[in-house]
Every structure is written in C-alpha cells, then in structure tokens.
Design a protein around this motif. Sequence first.
Motif, PDB file in Angstrom:
ATOM      1  N   ALA A 109       6.381 -24.312   5.817  1.00  0.00           N
ATOM      2  CA  ALA A 109       6.849 -25.855   5.628  1.00  0.00           C
ATOM      3  C   ALA A 109       6.270 -26.636   6.997  1.00  0.00           C
ATOM      4  O   ALA A 109       6.241 -26.249   7.897  1.00  0.00           O
ATOM      5  N   SER A 115       6.256 -30.886   8.406  1.00  0.00           N
ATOM      6  CA  SER A 115       6.476 -32.422   8.584  1.00  0.00           C
ATOM      7  C   SER A 115       5.633 -33.130   9.257  1.00  0.00           C
ATOM      8  O   SER A 115       4.337 -32.458   9.841  1.00  0.00           O
ATOM      9  N   TYR A 140      10.268 -32.326   5.062  1.00  0.00           N
ATOM     10  CA  TYR A 140       9.476 -31.022   4.757  1.00  0.00           C
ATOM     11  C   TYR A 140       8.781 -30.803   3.482  1.00  0.00           C
ATOM     12  O   TYR A 140       9.380 -31.126   2.593  1.00  0.00           O
ATOM     13  N   SER A 141       7.663 -30.323   3.626  1.00  0.00           N
ATOM     14  CA  SER A 141       6.937 -29.837   2.365  1.00  0.00           C
ATOM     15  C   SER A 141       6.311 -28.705   2.440  1.00  0.00           C
ATOM     16  O   SER A 141       6.153 -28.198   3.644  1.00  0.00           O
ATOM     17  N   TRP A 181       3.357 -25.575   1.841  1.00  0.00           N
ATOM     18  CA  TRP A 181       2.098 -25.479   1.840  1.00  0.00           C
ATOM     19  C   TRP A 181       1.683 -24.038   1.770  1.00  0.00           C
ATOM     20  O   TRP A 181       2.430 -23.158   2.215  1.00  0.00           O
ATOM     21  N   LEU A 204      -0.834 -27.875  -1.372  1.00  0.00           N
ATOM     22  CA  LEU A 204       0.568 -28.482  -1.284  1.00  0.00           C
ATOM     23  C   LEU A 204       1.321 -27.862  -2.719  1.00  0.00           C
ATOM     24  O   LEU A 204       0.913 -27.998  -3.787  1.00  0.00           O
ATOM     25  N   SER A 219       5.062 -27.746  -3.114  1.00  0.00           N
ATOM     26  CA  SER A 219       6.085 -28.562  -3.323  1.00  0.00           C
ATOM     27  C   SER A 219       5.983 -30.110  -3.688  1.00  0.00           C
ATOM     28  O   SER A 219       5.136 -30.581  -3.552  1.00  0.00           O
ATOM     29  N   ASN A 259       6.371 -34.073  -3.897  1.00  0.00           N
ATOM     30  CA  ASN A 259       6.831 -35.304  -2.778  1.00  0.00           C
ATOM     31  C   ASN A 259       7.969 -36.008  -3.476  1.00  0.00           C
ATOM     32  O   ASN A 259       7.829 -37.064  -4.059  1.00  0.00           O
ATOM     33  N   HIS A 291      13.877 -32.066   1.360  1.00  0.00           N
ATOM     34  CA  HIS A 291      13.344 -31.120   2.483  1.00  0.00           C
ATOM     35  C   HIS A 291      13.025 -29.849   1.741  1.00  0.00           C
ATOM     36  O   HIS A 291      13.994 -28.970   1.516  1.00  0.00           O
ATOM     37  N   HIS A 292      11.737 -29.498   1.738  1.00  0.00           N
ATOM     38  CA  HIS A 292      11.291 -28.095   1.186  1.00  0.00           C
ATOM     39  C   HIS A 292      11.147 -27.229   2.207  1.00  0.00           C
ATOM     40  O   HIS A 292      10.176 -27.590   2.979  1.00  0.00           O
ATOM     41  N   ALA A 315      14.708 -26.009  -1.547  1.00  0.00           N
ATOM     42  CA  ALA A 315      14.785 -27.746  -1.385  1.00  0.00           C
ATOM     43  C   ALA A 315      16.215 -28.362  -1.329  1.00  0.00           C
ATOM     44  O   ALA A 315      17.221 -28.187  -2.006  1.00  0.00           O
TER      45      ALA A 315
END
Length: 201
Positions: free
Chosen positions: A112, A114, A122-123, A125, A137, A139, A141, A145-146, A160
């Motif tokens: 994750a 940010s 957070y996403s 990857w 990527l 998750s 958008n 917060h992932h 999530a």
Amino acid sequence: MRHPNSTIVGGALWDAREDLGAEVMDKVVYKALTEYLTPIDGFTEARATVLAAAADLNVPAAGQKALRRAFSAHGIVPGRESALGVDSDVLLDRINTTRSHLGGGGGWWAAAKSDEDGSEPYSVWAGRADGEGQVELMSPNDGRHHVNPATDGRTVVWQAYGADGVDVLARPLAGGPVKRLWHGRNPGSSVAPTTGPGRRR
C-alpha cells in the motif's frame, strides 16, 4: 596462509598484514576497532576507519597505499554499497506503509502507498519481485484507504476502509474486475488469498 573462507574484511586485513607486518597492522586494527568503527558500519566504513587509523599512527605513504590496495583487491572500494545492482533497485517509489502490511508470494509483492505525508488515501500496488514488468495499480481510486495486501502470485487480496465499514477485496494479477469478498465492521488485521472470509490460518 589465509583461510579461503575468511571474511571479506578479514581477508583484506590479512593481506595488508603480510605487506605491513604484524606489529603495525595490530596497532592499526586495534585503533580502528576501539576508536572509529561502530556496530552499524559496513565494508566501506571499515576501509575508511582502517585508513584513518593508519594515518593517525603515521604509517608511511607506501604502507597506506598497500592498505588501499588490499581493500580494493577484495572489492571494498568507495561507493561499493551503491553499486550492488538489482538488490538496491527501487520497486515502488514513495511507499508509505504506516499501519499497513506488505504481502508477497509466488514471485510477486503487494504494498500500500500514499503520498509523502500519508494524507492521500492509500492504494494497493503489485509487481514482480525480480523487478521485471510494470508495477500495477490493483485497487480502485474510490477515496477509501486500501491497505494490508497479500498475494499468492495469482491474486491480490486487501482491505478497503471507508465510511460504511470495511471490505475485503480481491483482484487477479492478470487483470479483471475487483471483487468484494466480505463486508463488515472489522475483518481483523490481515487477509490472505488462500483463505475465505471467516476462515483464518
């Protein structure tokens, strides 16, 4: 004769000892160990501390040159750590993992991230552990917060966090839609691709 399995630094010091003599090298090494070297120093710092100790003990220029040559012959040269290659390559820049776990399996990693101060949601990857290919990527958008990704090399699973609770989501590494596996208030601290909702390892 030096043992073939001696340490890298030890091998350099033994070679220098043969050139400068035991009495000089014992003093140089003792001074380096007791006055300069710290527990977190690496190979290039060991070289620098031994050379500094030799200079402080007034070892002649020819002896200092022999010391540099001994370290260089064992690959201990300035900048050694930054030239190690793929082990030091950055796989994902600006990673921010506060309160999030990293996942890895099947030759893949998942993380994750940010922005620098953690204010961006957070996403998740994922990428290959050998650094080949693109970082993907996983998750959506969507403002949530992932975090806490896990992977088995085929699928990435993560949590999530949003205003209406927590989802456990999954997406194949090969691509495809994100699937919701579970929704609730608190799934725990970790998930894994090989376990379903309610079944923990």
